[in-house]
Design an enzyme around this catalytic site. Structure first.
Site, PDB file in Angstrom:
ATOM      1  N   ASN A   9       0.869  -1.177   0.000  1.00 25.22           N
ATOM      2  CA  ASN A   9       0.000   0.000   0.000  1.00 25.22           C
ATOM      3  C   ASN A   9       0.905   1.226   0.000  1.00 25.22           C
ATOM      4  O   ASN A   9       1.482   1.578   1.019  1.00 25.22           O
ATOM      5  CB  ASN A   9      -0.888  -0.039   1.260  1.00 25.22           C
ATOM      6  N   TRP A  10       1.030   1.826  -1.163  1.00 28.11           N
ATOM      7  CA  TRP A  10       1.989   2.938  -1.297  1.00 28.11           C
ATOM      8  C   TRP A  10       1.448   4.263  -0.756  1.00 28.11           C
ATOM      9  O   TRP A  10       2.178   5.254  -0.718  1.00 28.11           O
ATOM     10  CB  TRP A  10       2.387   3.124  -2.773  1.00 28.11           C
ATOM     11  N   LYS A  11       0.191   4.288  -0.389  1.00 28.45           N
ATOM     12  CA  LYS A  11      -0.428   5.517   0.141  1.00 28.45           C
ATOM     13  C   LYS A  11      -0.126   6.702  -0.786  1.00 28.45           C
ATOM     14  O   LYS A  11      -0.089   6.533  -1.995  1.00 28.45           O
ATOM     15  CB  LYS A  11       0.028   5.754   1.584  1.00 28.45           C
ATOM     16  N   HIS A  95      -9.656   1.365   5.170  1.00 27.29           N
ATOM     17  CA  HIS A  95      -8.374   1.619   5.830  1.00 27.29           C
ATOM     18  C   HIS A  95      -8.588   2.686   6.902  1.00 27.29           C
ATOM     19  O   HIS A  95      -9.393   3.606   6.707  1.00 27.29           O
ATOM     20  CB  HIS A  95      -7.349   2.088   4.785  1.00 27.29           C
ATOM     21  N   GLU A  97      -6.985   5.145   7.637  1.00 30.17           N
ATOM     22  CA  GLU A  97      -6.729   6.508   7.159  1.00 30.17           C
ATOM     23  C   GLU A  97      -7.907   7.029   6.332  1.00 30.17           C
ATOM     24  O   GLU A  97      -8.215   8.223   6.367  1.00 30.17           O
ATOM     25  CB  GLU A  97      -5.410   6.537   6.361  1.00 30.17           C
ATOM     26  N   GLU A 180      -5.722  -4.648  10.821  1.00 31.62           N
ATOM     27  CA  GLU A 180      -4.744  -3.566  10.956  1.00 31.62           C
ATOM     28  C   GLU A 180      -5.023  -2.757  12.225  1.00 31.62           C
ATOM     29  O   GLU A 180      -5.822  -1.802  12.195  1.00 31.62           O
ATOM     30  CB  GLU A 180      -4.822  -2.626   9.751  1.00 31.62           C
ATOM     31  N   GLY A 186       2.243   2.519  10.794  1.00 32.22           N
ATOM     32  CA  GLY A 186       3.243   3.576  10.623  1.00 32.22           C
ATOM     33  C   GLY A 186       3.939   3.993  11.898  1.00 32.22           C
ATOM     34  O   GLY A 186       4.590   5.030  11.940  1.00 32.22           O
ATOM     35  N   SER A 226       3.123  -1.857  10.555  1.00 31.10           N
ATOM     36  CA  SER A 226       4.570  -1.930  10.801  1.00 31.10           C
ATOM     37  C   SER A 226       5.174  -3.297  10.467  1.00 31.10           C
ATOM     38  O   SER A 226       6.040  -3.787  11.199  1.00 31.10           O
ATOM     39  CB  SER A 226       4.891  -1.507  12.240  1.00 31.10           C
ATOM     40  N   GLY A 248       4.860   1.374   4.788  1.00 26.60           N
ATOM     41  CA  GLY A 248       6.202   1.949   4.681  1.00 26.60           C
ATOM     42  C   GLY A 248       7.241   1.026   4.064  1.00 26.60           C
ATOM     43  O   GLY A 248       8.034   1.446   3.211  1.00 26.60           O
TER      44      GLY A 248
HETATM   45  P1  PGA Z   1       2.656   0.475   7.703  1.00 21.78           P
HETATM   46  O1  PGA Z   1       1.210   0.690   7.050  1.00 21.78           O
HETATM   47  O2  PGA Z   1       3.188  -0.838   7.165  1.00 21.78           O
HETATM   48  O3  PGA Z   1       3.455   1.654   7.257  1.00 21.78           O
HETATM   49  O4  PGA Z   1       2.465   0.412   9.177  1.00 21.78           O
HETATM   50  C1  PGA Z   1       0.331  -0.387   6.853  1.00 21.78           C
HETATM   51  C2  PGA Z   1      -0.965   0.100   6.272  1.00 21.78           C
HETATM   52  O5  PGA Z   1      -1.377   1.224   6.585  1.00 21.78           O
HETATM   53  O6  PGA Z   1      -1.602  -0.603   5.482  1.00 21.78           O
END
Ligand code: PGA
Length: 263
Positions: A9-11, A95, A97, A180, A186, A226, A248
Protein backbone atom coordinates in the site's frame (compact mmCIF):
# COMPACT_ATOMS: atom_id res chain seq x y z
CA UNK A 1 -4.30 -24.41 1.61
CA UNK A 2 -4.54 -20.63 1.22
CA UNK A 3 -1.91 -18.97 -0.97
CA UNK A 4 -0.01 -16.25 0.86
CA UNK A 5 -0.74 -12.72 -0.31
CA UNK A 6 1.51 -9.69 0.18
CA UNK A 7 0.05 -6.30 -0.74
CA UNK A 8 2.03 -3.07 -0.97
CA UNK A 9 0.00 0.00 0.00
CA UNK A 10 1.99 2.94 -1.30
CA UNK A 11 -0.43 5.52 0.14
CA UNK A 12 0.39 9.05 -1.10
CA UNK A 13 3.91 8.22 -2.23
CA UNK A 14 5.63 8.03 -5.62
CA UNK A 15 5.38 10.12 -8.74
CA UNK A 16 4.79 8.18 -11.94
CA UNK A 17 8.54 7.92 -12.63
CA UNK A 18 9.26 6.82 -9.05
CA UNK A 19 6.44 4.30 -9.23
CA UNK A 20 7.87 2.85 -12.44
CA UNK A 21 11.31 2.49 -10.85
CA UNK A 22 9.83 0.72 -7.83
CA UNK A 23 7.86 -1.70 -10.01
CA UNK A 24 11.04 -2.52 -11.95
CA UNK A 25 12.65 -3.45 -8.64
CA UNK A 26 9.72 -5.43 -7.20
CA UNK A 27 8.75 -7.53 -10.22
CA UNK A 28 11.92 -9.68 -10.43
CA UNK A 29 11.70 -10.35 -6.68
CA UNK A 30 8.04 -11.34 -7.00
CA UNK A 31 8.74 -13.51 -10.05
CA UNK A 32 11.32 -15.49 -8.11
CA UNK A 33 8.57 -16.37 -5.60
CA UNK A 34 5.67 -17.57 -7.77
CA UNK A 35 4.24 -19.39 -4.74
CA UNK A 36 3.36 -16.01 -3.17
CA UNK A 37 0.63 -13.74 -4.57
CA UNK A 38 1.79 -10.12 -4.70
CA UNK A 39 -0.22 -6.96 -5.36
CA UNK A 40 0.73 -3.29 -5.58
CA UNK A 41 -1.63 -0.44 -4.71
CA UNK A 42 -0.14 2.78 -6.12
CA UNK A 43 -1.79 6.20 -6.01
CA UNK A 44 -4.43 6.64 -8.73
CA UNK A 45 -2.21 8.77 -10.98
CA UNK A 46 0.37 5.99 -11.21
CA UNK A 47 -2.19 3.24 -11.94
CA UNK A 48 -1.92 3.39 -15.76
CA UNK A 49 1.89 3.15 -15.76
CA UNK A 50 1.98 0.43 -13.12
CA UNK A 51 -0.77 -1.51 -14.94
CA UNK A 52 1.28 -1.41 -18.12
CA UNK A 53 4.48 -2.55 -16.37
CA UNK A 54 2.73 -5.42 -14.57
CA UNK A 55 1.08 -6.82 -17.70
CA UNK A 56 3.47 -9.70 -18.19
CA UNK A 57 4.10 -10.49 -14.52
CA UNK A 58 2.08 -12.38 -11.91
CA UNK A 59 2.01 -9.24 -9.72
CA UNK A 60 -1.51 -7.89 -9.47
CA UNK A 61 -2.76 -4.33 -9.48
CA UNK A 62 -4.79 -2.79 -6.67
CA UNK A 63 -6.32 0.58 -5.80
CA UNK A 64 -6.30 2.30 -2.41
CA UNK A 65 -9.93 3.36 -2.31
CA UNK A 66 -13.03 3.82 -4.45
CA UNK A 67 -16.52 5.29 -4.39
CA UNK A 68 -19.55 3.01 -4.72
CA UNK A 69 -21.54 4.55 -7.58
CA UNK A 70 -20.65 3.78 -11.21
CA UNK A 71 -20.58 7.45 -12.21
CA UNK A 72 -22.05 10.79 -11.28
CA UNK A 73 -21.35 14.17 -9.74
CA UNK A 74 -18.82 12.92 -7.18
CA UNK A 75 -15.84 15.22 -7.59
CA UNK A 76 -12.52 13.52 -6.96
CA UNK A 77 -13.90 9.99 -6.79
CA UNK A 78 -13.07 6.83 -8.75
CA UNK A 79 -15.63 4.06 -9.23
CA UNK A 80 -15.27 0.27 -9.09
CA UNK A 81 -16.47 0.24 -12.70
CA UNK A 82 -13.45 2.38 -13.66
CA UNK A 83 -11.11 0.16 -11.65
CA UNK A 84 -12.45 -2.96 -13.35
CA UNK A 85 -11.89 -1.25 -16.71
CA UNK A 86 -8.24 -0.94 -15.66
CA UNK A 87 -8.06 -4.64 -14.75
CA UNK A 88 -7.48 -3.83 -11.08
CA UNK A 89 -7.67 -7.06 -9.10
CA UNK A 90 -7.92 -5.54 -5.62
CA UNK A 91 -9.14 -2.43 -3.85
CA UNK A 92 -8.44 -1.49 -0.23
CA UNK A 93 -11.60 -0.52 1.67
CA UNK A 94 -12.02 0.78 5.20
CA UNK A 95 -8.37 1.62 5.83
CA UNK A 96 -8.13 3.55 9.09
CA UNK A 97 -6.73 6.51 7.16
CA UNK A 98 -9.76 6.65 4.84
CA UNK A 99 -12.09 5.93 7.75
CA UNK A 100 -10.56 9.15 9.00
CA UNK A 101 -9.77 7.65 12.37
CA UNK A 102 -6.05 8.41 12.64
CA UNK A 103 -6.05 6.97 16.13
CA UNK A 104 -9.39 8.53 17.10
CA UNK A 105 -12.09 6.37 18.64
CA UNK A 106 -15.03 8.08 16.95
CA UNK A 107 -15.36 10.16 13.83
CA UNK A 108 -18.24 12.65 14.29
CA UNK A 109 -21.36 11.53 12.44
CA UNK A 110 -21.60 14.99 10.94
CA UNK A 111 -18.41 14.38 8.95
CA UNK A 112 -19.42 13.91 5.34
CA UNK A 113 -19.28 10.28 4.35
CA UNK A 114 -17.61 11.34 1.11
CA UNK A 115 -14.51 12.16 3.13
CA UNK A 116 -14.62 9.74 6.05
CA UNK A 117 -15.72 6.19 5.54
CA UNK A 118 -18.17 4.67 7.96
CA UNK A 119 -19.04 0.98 8.29
CA UNK A 120 -22.06 1.74 6.11
CA UNK A 121 -20.08 3.32 3.25
CA UNK A 122 -17.52 0.53 3.53
CA UNK A 123 -20.41 -1.88 2.97
CA UNK A 124 -21.57 0.00 -0.14
CA UNK A 125 -18.05 -0.04 -1.57
CA UNK A 126 -17.63 -3.77 -0.91
CA UNK A 127 -20.88 -4.60 -2.72
CA UNK A 128 -19.96 -2.39 -5.68
CA UNK A 129 -16.48 -3.93 -5.95
CA UNK A 130 -17.83 -7.48 -5.75
CA UNK A 131 -20.29 -6.64 -8.54
CA UNK A 132 -17.34 -5.72 -10.78
CA UNK A 133 -15.24 -8.69 -9.61
CA UNK A 134 -12.61 -6.49 -7.99
CA UNK A 135 -11.53 -8.14 -4.72
CA UNK A 136 -12.10 -5.85 -1.73
CA UNK A 137 -9.40 -5.84 0.94
CA UNK A 138 -11.54 -4.97 3.94
CA UNK A 139 -9.46 -3.37 6.71
CA UNK A 140 -10.57 -3.63 10.31
CA UNK A 141 -8.77 -2.66 13.48
CA UNK A 142 -8.99 -1.02 16.87
CA UNK A 143 -7.36 2.19 18.15
CA UNK A 144 -5.03 2.16 21.16
CA UNK A 145 -7.82 3.60 23.37
CA UNK A 146 -10.19 0.84 22.29
CA UNK A 147 -7.52 -1.80 23.02
CA UNK A 148 -6.83 -0.27 26.43
CA UNK A 149 -10.56 -0.35 27.19
CA UNK A 150 -10.74 -4.06 26.31
CA UNK A 151 -12.91 -3.34 23.27
CA UNK A 152 -10.69 -4.86 20.57
CA UNK A 153 -12.92 -7.85 19.81
CA UNK A 154 -16.19 -5.91 19.83
CA UNK A 155 -14.78 -3.22 17.51
CA UNK A 156 -13.53 -5.82 15.03
CA UNK A 157 -16.82 -7.73 15.12
CA UNK A 158 -18.82 -4.55 14.59
CA UNK A 159 -16.70 -3.43 11.64
CA UNK A 160 -16.98 -6.87 10.05
CA UNK A 161 -20.70 -7.38 10.65
CA UNK A 162 -21.65 -3.95 9.33
CA UNK A 163 -19.08 -3.92 6.55
CA UNK A 164 -20.30 -7.28 5.27
CA UNK A 165 -24.04 -6.78 5.79
CA UNK A 166 -25.97 -8.34 2.89
CA UNK A 167 -22.88 -10.04 1.39
CA UNK A 168 -23.74 -13.64 0.45
CA UNK A 169 -21.61 -16.66 1.31
CA UNK A 170 -20.76 -17.09 -2.40
CA UNK A 171 -19.52 -13.50 -2.49
CA UNK A 172 -17.47 -14.06 0.65
CA UNK A 173 -15.09 -16.27 -1.35
CA UNK A 174 -14.07 -13.17 -3.29
CA UNK A 175 -12.93 -11.21 -0.26
CA UNK A 176 -9.68 -10.45 1.57
CA UNK A 177 -9.72 -9.09 5.14
CA UNK A 178 -6.80 -7.21 6.70
CA UNK A 179 -6.45 -6.92 10.46
CA UNK A 180 -4.74 -3.57 10.96
CA UNK A 181 -4.57 -2.31 14.54
CA UNK A 182 -4.64 1.50 14.14
CA UNK A 183 -1.93 1.93 16.79
CA UNK A 184 0.46 -0.26 14.79
CA UNK A 185 0.14 1.58 11.47
CA UNK A 186 3.24 3.58 10.62
CA UNK A 187 4.39 3.59 14.25
CA UNK A 188 7.00 0.84 14.19
CA UNK A 189 4.97 -0.80 16.98
CA UNK A 190 4.04 -4.19 15.51
CA UNK A 191 1.30 -6.26 17.09
CA UNK A 192 2.59 -9.34 18.89
CA UNK A 193 2.31 -12.29 16.48
CA UNK A 194 0.27 -14.47 18.89
CA UNK A 195 -2.19 -11.65 19.46
CA UNK A 196 -2.46 -10.84 15.76
CA UNK A 197 -3.12 -14.53 15.12
CA UNK A 198 -5.81 -14.60 17.81
CA UNK A 199 -7.63 -11.62 16.27
CA UNK A 200 -7.34 -13.12 12.77
CA UNK A 201 -8.85 -16.33 14.20
CA UNK A 202 -11.70 -14.26 15.65
CA UNK A 203 -12.26 -12.73 12.21
CA UNK A 204 -12.33 -16.16 10.58
CA UNK A 205 -14.83 -17.35 13.16
CA UNK A 206 -17.18 -14.49 12.35
CA UNK A 207 -16.77 -15.03 8.61
CA UNK A 208 -17.81 -18.63 9.30
CA UNK A 209 -20.98 -17.42 11.00
CA UNK A 210 -21.75 -15.12 8.07
CA UNK A 211 -20.92 -17.41 5.16
CA UNK A 212 -20.29 -20.88 6.57
CA UNK A 213 -17.02 -22.58 7.52
CA UNK A 214 -16.01 -23.51 3.97
CA UNK A 215 -16.07 -19.91 2.74
CA UNK A 216 -14.32 -18.76 5.91
CA UNK A 217 -11.49 -21.25 5.33
CA UNK A 218 -10.92 -19.81 1.85
CA UNK A 219 -10.81 -16.13 2.80
CA UNK A 220 -7.31 -14.73 3.11
CA UNK A 221 -6.78 -12.73 6.28
CA UNK A 222 -3.77 -10.42 6.25
CA UNK A 223 -1.99 -8.62 9.04
CA UNK A 224 -1.00 -4.96 8.57
CA UNK A 225 0.79 -2.49 10.82
CA UNK A 226 4.57 -1.93 10.80
CA UNK A 227 5.35 -5.13 8.88
CA UNK A 228 9.10 -5.21 8.14
CA UNK A 229 11.51 -7.76 6.70
CA UNK A 230 12.53 -8.60 10.29
CA UNK A 231 9.04 -9.53 11.55
CA UNK A 232 7.29 -10.76 8.39
CA UNK A 233 8.30 -14.42 8.71
CA UNK A 234 6.97 -14.84 12.24
CA UNK A 235 3.71 -13.01 11.49
CA UNK A 236 2.96 -14.65 8.15
CA UNK A 237 3.62 -18.16 9.45
CA UNK A 238 1.02 -17.96 12.19
CA UNK A 239 -1.85 -20.37 11.44
CA UNK A 240 -4.52 -17.70 10.86
CA UNK A 241 -2.39 -15.10 9.04
CA UNK A 242 -2.18 -15.43 5.27
CA UNK A 243 0.20 -12.58 4.45
CA UNK A 244 0.38 -8.85 4.92
CA UNK A 245 -0.75 -5.39 3.94
CA UNK A 246 2.48 -3.44 3.95
CA UNK A 247 2.81 0.35 3.96
CA UNK A 248 6.20 1.95 4.68
CA UNK A 249 8.27 -1.16 3.98
CA UNK A 250 6.69 -1.53 0.52
CA UNK A 251 8.18 1.78 -0.65
CA UNK A 252 11.63 0.34 -1.27
CA UNK A 253 12.12 -2.61 -3.59
CA UNK A 254 14.71 -4.21 -1.35
CA UNK A 255 12.63 -4.30 1.85
CA UNK A 256 9.47 -5.35 0.00
CA UNK A 257 11.43 -8.11 -1.76
CA UNK A 258 12.65 -9.40 1.61
CA UNK A 259 9.07 -9.43 2.91
CA UNK A 260 7.93 -11.42 -0.15
CA UNK A 261 10.79 -13.86 0.39
CA UNK A 262 9.79 -14.28 4.06
CA UNK A 263 6.17 -15.15 3.19
P1 PGA B 1 2.66 0.48 7.70
O1 PGA B 1 1.21 0.69 7.05
O2 PGA B 1 3.19 -0.84 7.16
O3 PGA B 1 3.46 1.65 7.26
O4 PGA B 1 2.46 0.41 9.18
C1 PGA B 1 0.33 -0.39 6.85
C2 PGA B 1 -0.97 0.10 6.27
O5 PGA B 1 -1.38 1.22 6.59
O6 PGA B 1 -1.60 -0.60 5.48
Amino acid sequence: MRTKLVVGNWKMHKTVAEAAALVEGVVPAAESHPEVDVALCPPFLALPKVAELLKRSHVKLGAQDCFWEDEGAFTGKVSPKMLADFCASFCIVGHSETRGRFGKVEVPLTTLSHFSETDETVNLKIKALLYYAVTPILCVGETSDERAAGETDSVILRQLERGLGGVSSDELYGLVVAYEPVWAIGTGQTCDAQEADRVCGLIRGLLGQIGGPEAAEEVRILYGGSVKPENAFELFHMPQIDGGLVGGASLQADSFARIIAAS
